[in-house]
Design an enzyme around this catalytic site. Structure first.
Site, short mmCIF file in Angstrom:
data_model
loop_
_atom_site.label_atom_id
_atom_site.label_comp_id
_atom_site.label_asym_id
_atom_site.label_seq_id
_atom_site.Cartn_x
_atom_site.Cartn_y
_atom_site.Cartn_z
NE ARG A 159 5.02 -10.73 3.09
CZ ARG A 159 6.07 -10.38 2.35
NH1 ARG A 159 5.92 -9.45 1.44
NH2 ARG A 159 7.24 -10.94 2.53
CG ASN A 179 9.65 0.30 -5.96
OD1 ASN A 179 10.52 1.12 -6.20
ND2 ASN A 179 9.71 -0.95 -6.40
N PRO A 231 0.81 -1.22 0.00
CG PRO A 231 -0.01 -1.06 2.16
CD PRO A 231 0.65 -2.02 1.22
CD GLU A 232 3.74 2.78 -3.73
OE1 GLU A 232 3.80 3.91 -4.26
OE2 GLU A 232 4.31 1.78 -4.20
CE1 TYR A 266 -2.81 -14.98 7.13
CE2 TYR A 266 -4.81 -14.97 5.81
CZ TYR A 266 -3.60 -15.54 6.14
OH TYR A 266 -3.17 -16.67 5.49
CE LYS A 325 4.90 4.54 1.17
NZ LYS A 325 6.02 3.63 0.91
CE LYS A 337 17.34 16.83 0.87
NZ LYS A 337 17.66 16.58 2.30
#
Length: 413
Positions: A126, A186, A2-3, A107, A60, A167
């Site tokens: 997980r 990602n 999840p983003e 879960y 998030k 940066k």
């Protein structure tokens, strides 16, 4: 994993269906790895009888504001997901659980029943998510350490370019750094860099103001579109690299141009070499390839496109990513044992004074490798005895070539 769009979809579902309702019942999993810093009974006691006032998000992370503190907060990790019984909440890759036979799911880590009968559950297959009970979630890590939210607190073009110019790190790694900007993961990073035609390894400080402006616009467009469709990837534009980046075959194309996969910011990264080129001093430099691509069977059980680190950058953003990284390294990236030679043929460089414990430990390590790589049975460590220990209590004897002779040896004068 999840983003920002996926977590925002969960927040909006809670806002639409749960606001103003009182918590009648609560079940908190006895899982100290996910339920952080509070016992399940104490967690339940802090929820029952409270009314859900609002659902808030940064990056998030999601938290529920009740009519009085403390408030439950959710760090989604790799597979955290919100379910509302009878309500379609976006299910993103590898987070979905089968609730047709069981509710709440096995879960489920956080479950509440509201006064109108509606039921809400936060699941984590997980166990890399974190569920906390905090007086003020926004003032505590990890939320307090986040950079501006990419949707709610967007930088101006000038602010973005000014920050990038300081940066000296690859742009992909910087976008994944949640302390720089929060909510980009990602797949979003790959998408915005593809849309902006920027190489993922391009040093941030080398980007021109024009490139910074293009990147700024692409971040806005990609996130707003993903949020608009409720993070339903089937509704993402066909021109997005998203639809091709997960295939990871040797020949993957978008609009007739080949997609390549490299490692950037510690993450498997999809980009199009024909469109995203290194510029300036980096022009023509070789880029790093992933060490290995796992099989589809292994990928299906893993996080987003077989990545090591959830939030990227030069270091993991949260503890669960560090744990996941270590677990993955042991499970997939460790080279297979070359196999043990028969004991009689081993050549030892150790002296006779080496301890037996060291030799047994080495044998045990070999057995661990066999077990990790799918051996049918775990082999028992063999006791290896040093030459010196064999000869304890016996007088030294002159070694002879023929050990089977019955002839007495002559005494040496």
């Amino acid at each position: 994993m999840p983003e920002l769009p996926e977590v925002e979809a969960a927040r909006r579902a809670i806002e639409e269906h749960c606001i103003g309702k009182k918590i009648k019942k609560a079940i908190i999993a006895d899982d100290s790895k996910v339920i952080d810093g509070v016992s399940p009974p104490d967690f339940v006691a802090a929820l029952v009888g409270k009314t859900i006032v609002s659902a808030l998000r940064k990056g998030k992370n999601l938290w529920l504001q009740l009519d009085s503190p403390p408030f439950p907060s959710f760090q989604f990790g790799m597979a955290g997901a919100v379910y509302i019984k009878g309500v379609a909440v976006t299910k993103y890759k590898r987070s979905a659980v089968n609730d047709s036979d069981e509710w709440p799911s096995k879960y489920s880590k956080f479950f509440v029943q509201l006064d109108d009968g509606l039921e809400l559950s936060f699941t984590d297959k997980r166990r890399f998510a974190k569920v906390r009970l905090l007086e003020d979630p926004a003032s505590k890590p990890p939320i307090s350490e986040l950079g501006p939210d990419a949707l709610l607190e967007p930088m101006t073009v000038d602010e973005l370019h000014g920050s990038l110019s300081k940066k000296k790190v690859a742009i992909k790694a910087l976008l994944l750094d949640q302390s720089f900007v929060s909510g980009i993961g990602n797949w979003i990073a790959d998408e915005v860099l593809y849309q902006a035609r920027i190489h993922p390894l391009q040093i941030a400080s080398s980007l021109s103001r024009e490139s910074s402006a293009t990147l700024h616009n692409c971040i806005k467009e990609v996130i707003e579109k993903a949020v608009e469709v409720g993070a339903d990837s089937s509704q993402f534009p066909n021109s997005w690299i998203f639809h091709s980046r997960e295939k990871k075959s040797k020949k993957t194309f978008i609009d007739g141009k080949e997609i390549d996969f490299i490692v950037a910011g510690g993450r498997t990264t999809a980009y199009v070499p024909g469109l995203q080129k290194l510029n300036g001093n980096q022009a023509g430099k070789a880029v790093g390839k992933p060490k290995a691509r796992t099989s589809k069977k292994k990928r299906d059980g893993d996080d987003d496109d077989n990545d090591n680190n959830e939030d990227g950058g030069s270091e993991p953003a949260t503890e669960e990513e560090k744990i996941a990284r270590k677990a993955k390294s042991k499970r997939e990236l460790r080279p297979k044992s070359p196999g043990k030679k028969p004991l009689a043929k081993r050549k030892s460089k150790a002296s006779d004074t080496d301890s037996e414990e060291d030799e047994v430990a080495a044998t045990a390590d070999d057995d661990d490798d066999d077990h990790d790589h799918g051996g049918d049975q775990k082999k028992k460590p063999r006791r290896v005895t040093s030459r010196k220990q064999v000869m304890v209590g016996k007088a030294p004897k002159k070694l002879v070539n023929n050990q089977n002779t019955n002839k007495p040896r002559k005494k040496v004068k």
